[in-house]
Design a protein around this motif. Structure first.
Motif, PDB file in Angstrom:
ATOM      1  N   ALA A 154      35.099  43.429  37.704  1.00 49.54           N
ATOM      2  CA  ALA A 154      34.837  44.714  37.052  1.00 49.54           C
ATOM      3  C   ALA A 154      35.922  45.724  37.390  1.00 49.54           C
ATOM      4  O   ALA A 154      36.379  46.495  36.527  1.00 49.54           O
ATOM      5  N   LYS A 155      36.356  45.741  38.647  1.00 50.23           N
ATOM      6  CA  LYS A 155      37.429  46.652  39.071  1.00 50.23           C
ATOM      7  C   LYS A 155      38.724  46.340  38.340  1.00 50.23           C
ATOM      8  O   LYS A 155      39.456  47.257  37.908  1.00 50.23           O
ATOM      9  N   MET A 156      39.029  45.059  38.203  1.00 52.29           N
ATOM     10  CA  MET A 156      40.255  44.662  37.503  1.00 52.29           C
ATOM     11  C   MET A 156      40.198  45.065  36.033  1.00 52.29           C
ATOM     12  O   MET A 156      41.189  45.534  35.468  1.00 52.29           O
ATOM     13  N   MET A 157      39.024  44.903  35.411  1.00 52.52           N
ATOM     14  CA  MET A 157      38.870  45.254  34.003  1.00 52.52           C
ATOM     15  C   MET A 157      39.041  46.762  33.798  1.00 52.52           C
ATOM     16  O   MET A 157      39.679  47.204  32.823  1.00 52.52           O
ATOM     17  N   ASP A 205      24.578  33.544  45.504  1.00 52.79           N
ATOM     18  CA  ASP A 205      24.325  34.806  44.792  1.00 52.79           C
ATOM     19  C   ASP A 205      25.254  35.909  45.301  1.00 52.79           C
ATOM     20  O   ASP A 205      25.767  36.720  44.510  1.00 52.79           O
ATOM     21  N   TYR A 206      25.464  35.926  46.614  1.00 49.01           N
ATOM     22  CA  TYR A 206      26.320  36.954  47.231  1.00 49.01           C
ATOM     23  C   TYR A 206      27.760  36.822  46.741  1.00 49.01           C
ATOM     24  O   TYR A 206      28.418  37.816  46.400  1.00 49.01           O
ATOM     25  N   LYS A 207      28.250  35.578  46.668  1.00 50.73           N
ATOM     26  CA  LYS A 207      29.616  35.360  46.187  1.00 50.73           C
ATOM     27  C   LYS A 207      29.763  35.776  44.728  1.00 50.73           C
ATOM     28  O   LYS A 207      30.801  36.317  44.330  1.00 50.73           O
ATOM     29  N   LYS A 208      28.714  35.561  43.934  1.00 53.57           N
ATOM     30  CA  LYS A 208      28.752  35.981  42.528  1.00 53.57           C
ATOM     31  C   LYS A 208      28.840  37.504  42.422  1.00 53.57           C
ATOM     32  O   LYS A 208      29.577  38.046  41.583  1.00 53.57           O
ATOM     33  N   VAL A 209      28.103  38.198  43.286  1.00 52.86           N
ATOM     34  CA  VAL A 209      28.132  39.663  43.282  1.00 52.86           C
ATOM     35  C   VAL A 209      29.518  40.169  43.669  1.00 52.86           C
ATOM     36  O   VAL A 209      30.078  41.055  43.000  1.00 52.86           O
ATOM     37  N   LEU A 210      30.086  39.605  44.732  1.00 51.08           N
ATOM     38  CA  LEU A 210      31.423  40.036  45.184  1.00 51.08           C
ATOM     39  C   LEU A 210      32.483  39.732  44.135  1.00 51.08           C
ATOM     40  O   LEU A 210      33.376  40.565  43.881  1.00 51.08           O
ATOM     41  N   SER A 211      32.374  38.555  43.528  1.00 50.90           N
ATOM     42  CA  SER A 211      33.331  38.179  42.486  1.00 50.90           C
ATOM     43  C   SER A 211      33.197  39.103  41.276  1.00 50.90           C
ATOM     44  O   SER A 211      34.202  39.537  40.681  1.00 50.90           O
ATOM     45  N   GLY A 212      31.944  39.447  40.924  1.00 52.64           N
ATOM     46  CA  GLY A 212      31.693  40.338  39.797  1.00 52.64           C
ATOM     47  C   GLY A 212      32.253  41.733  40.031  1.00 52.64           C
ATOM     48  O   GLY A 212      32.780  42.369  39.107  1.00 52.64           O
ATOM     49  N   ILE A 213      32.163  42.202  41.283  1.00 52.81           N
ATOM     50  CA  ILE A 213      32.719  43.519  41.626  1.00 52.81           C
ATOM     51  C   ILE A 213      34.224  43.527  41.454  1.00 52.81           C
ATOM     52  O   ILE A 213      34.796  44.472  40.880  1.00 52.81           O
ATOM     53  N   GLU A 214      34.874  42.466  41.921  1.00 49.34           N
ATOM     54  CA  GLU A 214      36.340  42.370  41.785  1.00 49.34           C
ATOM     55  C   GLU A 214      36.748  42.304  40.317  1.00 49.34           C
ATOM     56  O   GLU A 214      37.710  42.959  39.895  1.00 49.34           O
TER      57      GLU A 214
END
Length: 358
Positions: free
Chosen positions: A63-66, A52-61
């Motif tokens: 979103a920032k790129m988008m 779950d933590y990796k999904k959150v970190l990946s999602g943050i990255e």
């Protein structure tokens, strides 16, 4: 502490444990089998949080790129909303993981022997021993735990100078381990005609129940005496030698059991209590060695520590170790203790994590 690095290390350990479980010879060593299965469950839960933590970190990255690359204003706004949501979730899941990183104590699953004794306050203290015993009995009923009185020294006013109870169930010691210590009550005794407030104290000892495999006792170190029981207990009292006294000579611990009419049952219960007290003594020594460099605020359950005050005029229960007050004393005495017990366990885990991170 580098959280991702630590989680990756535990991920590798999880692979090793998974392989060990598949070994058919593992069941031949029951102790190792239980330890491995306990570790596997702990790591399995942790790996779910890691995913779950990796999904959150990946999602943050993502979103920032988008936000940076996307030209569409509506898509940018959606990405910003998602980023905000994930950044709020990140510290929450990190806190959960930090608490989970503290491995479970194998003792937490043990049943206990609960000893409550009157200290300062005479008759009023003995009455509060009864009140506290009933409080823990209510808690047992709410948790689905079973309890059995092993010894009770009643007083003329209807209280107890001492009462010993065995409690069995799921996660009993893990729930109640921080109840050991001095409990103080402030109230107007029922026997007080002028309405004066009295302060009394009782002591609580929470002993993890020890099996014979947990602690070895040399029979030659224990003197066994049989005698006639005293006090209330029916027609067998003072007519048969049913009471049993065990004296562990090296430690000086003495256990007297006389509640049962059968000498055999009294002896069995006396050995049960003796094992628990000696096991607790050994664990206390280990805890003292481990915490020599740093003393936790929670303490180690030392029976000399004043840990909690039950203030009846103010309808307040205060735990002095974590400075937490609950303003529903009648409910608390009916076994509604989860808020206090959970706070103590969370605080203890945070303290342990700080020691690891130091």
């Amino acid at each position: 502490m580098d959280l991702l690095k630590k989680l990756e290390e535990l991920s590798q350990r999880y692979k090793v444990v998974t392989e060990e479980i598949s070994d058919p010879d593992l069941v031949k060593d029951q102790k190792k089998y239980k330890d491995i299965m306990r570790e596997n469950q702990y790591l399995s839960d942790l790996m779910e949080l890691y995913a779950d933590y990796k999904k959150v970190l990946s999602g943050i990255e993502d979103a920032k790129m988008m936000i940076t690359a996307e030209d569409d204003a509506e898509m940018k706004e959606m990405a910003r909303e998602e980023l905000k949501e994930l950044e709020e979730k990140q510290p929450q899941i990190e806190e959960t993981i930090k608490l989970k990183l503290i491995p479970p104590d194998p003792l937490d699953e043990k049943n206990i022997i609960l000893e409550i004794r009157s200290a300062a306050g005479g008759d009023e203290a003995s009455l509060f021993v009864r009140d506290m015993w009933e409080m823990y009995c209510h808690l047992c009923e709410k948790k689905g735990w079973k309890y059995e009185t092993m010894e009770a020294q009643e007083t003329e006013v209807g209280g107890f100078n001492k009462i010993v109870t065995s409690i069995t169930g799921k996660f009993v010691y893990g729930t109640l381990r921080f109840e050991s210590g001095v409990h103080r009550v402030q109230r107007v005794p029922a026997t007080e005609s002028q309405g004066r407030l009295q302060t009394s104290t009782v002591t609580v000892a929470v002993l993890p129940e020890a099996e014979e495999a947990d602690i070895k006792i040399n029979p030659g170190d224990v003197r066994v005496d049989v005698m006639r029981a005293g006090g209330p207990g029916g027609q067998c009292v003072n007519t048969t030698d049913s009471a049993v006294r065990l004296t562990h000579i090296p430690s000086g611990i003495v256990v007297i059991q006389q509640d049962q009419k059968s000498q055999i049952k009294n002896k069995e219960k006396a050995w049960q209590v003796l094992r628990a007290r000696l096991f607790d003594l050994e664990q206390s020594k280990l805890d003292a060695e481990r915490s020599a460099s740093r003393k936790s605020m929670i303490g180690n359950g030392d029976r000399s520590e004043k840990i909690r005050t039950y203030n009846y005029p103010q309808d307040r229960v205060t735990d002095h170790r974590i400075n937490l007050s609950v303003h529903n004393l009648p409910g608390f005495m009916m076994g509604n203790m989860d808020e206090m017990l959970d706070a103590l366990n969370v605080y203890a885990k945070e303290e342990k994590f700080n020691e690891i991170d130091a």
